[in-house]
Scaffold this motif. Structure first.
Motif, PDB file in Angstrom:
ATOM      1  N   ASP A  43      51.695   7.458  44.884  1.00 13.17           N
ATOM      2  CA  ASP A  43      50.671   6.415  44.936  1.00 13.17           C
ATOM      3  C   ASP A  43      50.437   5.812  43.558  1.00 13.17           C
ATOM      4  N   LYS A 140      49.640  11.586  44.301  1.00 13.01           N
ATOM      5  CA  LYS A 140      50.011  11.315  45.687  1.00 13.01           C
ATOM      6  C   LYS A 140      48.850  11.777  46.538  1.00 13.01           C
ATOM      7  N   ARG A 141      48.246  10.834  47.232  1.00 14.46           N
ATOM      8  CA  ARG A 141      47.093  11.112  48.093  1.00 14.46           C
ATOM      9  C   ARG A 141      45.965  11.814  47.352  1.00 14.46           C
TER      10      ARG A 141
END
Length: 158
Positions: A43, A140-141
């Motif tokens: 992300d 990420k997340r």
């Protein structure tokens, strides 16, 4: 009247199927989620504080690579390197940025002629990483993750 009661009774028995709740285990949900998860993309890429003002993910990635390339190139330019032949080579560096923001040189693909002229090139590359500014790890997340990437560095010595 009797037919209506029989009809309602049959309707009641068959309509219960529509109200059954399927139970889904947490393992099944996890398995389904892992199948849709893209493990090769993050992300947010690792970054330096000078890249914080950028908004697009690709801009941040380019900024991170540019700062790293500039830092390594500047370090190598400050070193006194004596060679017998001119060198023009592209070194491909494989890096890993841990979830804590530590940068590690995993591998360096260096031409044999460059290693022959500059035997300590790998140690110089490793030393250049010691003085890097603080790195913010990729995420990420919402979780900080370890990432690996390649970076080409052009070496020209006359």
């Amino acid at each position: 009247m009797r037919q209506i009661c029989v009809f309602l009774f049959i309707l009641t028995l068959t309509s219960c199927e529509y109200f059954k709740v399927k139970k889904t285990s947490s393992e099944a949900i996890l398995k389904e989620e892992l199948q849709t998860f893209n493990w090769n993309d993050v992300d947010a890429y690792p970054s330096f504080s000078v890249c914080d003002s950028l908004t697009l993910n690709e801009e941040k990635k380019a900024c991170f690579q540019q700062v790293l390339t500039t830092h390594i190139s500047g370090f190598l330019q400050d070193e006194i390197i004596i060679v017998t032949k001119d060198i023009s080579d592209t070194i491909v560096l494989n890096f890993q940025v841990s979830e804590t923001g530590n940068l590690k040189l995993m591998d360096a693909k260096i031409d044999a002629a460059t290693v022959a002229e500059i035997p300590n090139i790998k140690s110089l590359l490793t030393q250049s990483l010691d003085s890097l500014p603080k790195i913010f790890p990729a995420s990420k997340r919402g979780q900080q993750v370890t990432t690996e990437f390649q970076l080409p560095i052009i070496i020209k010595v006359n």
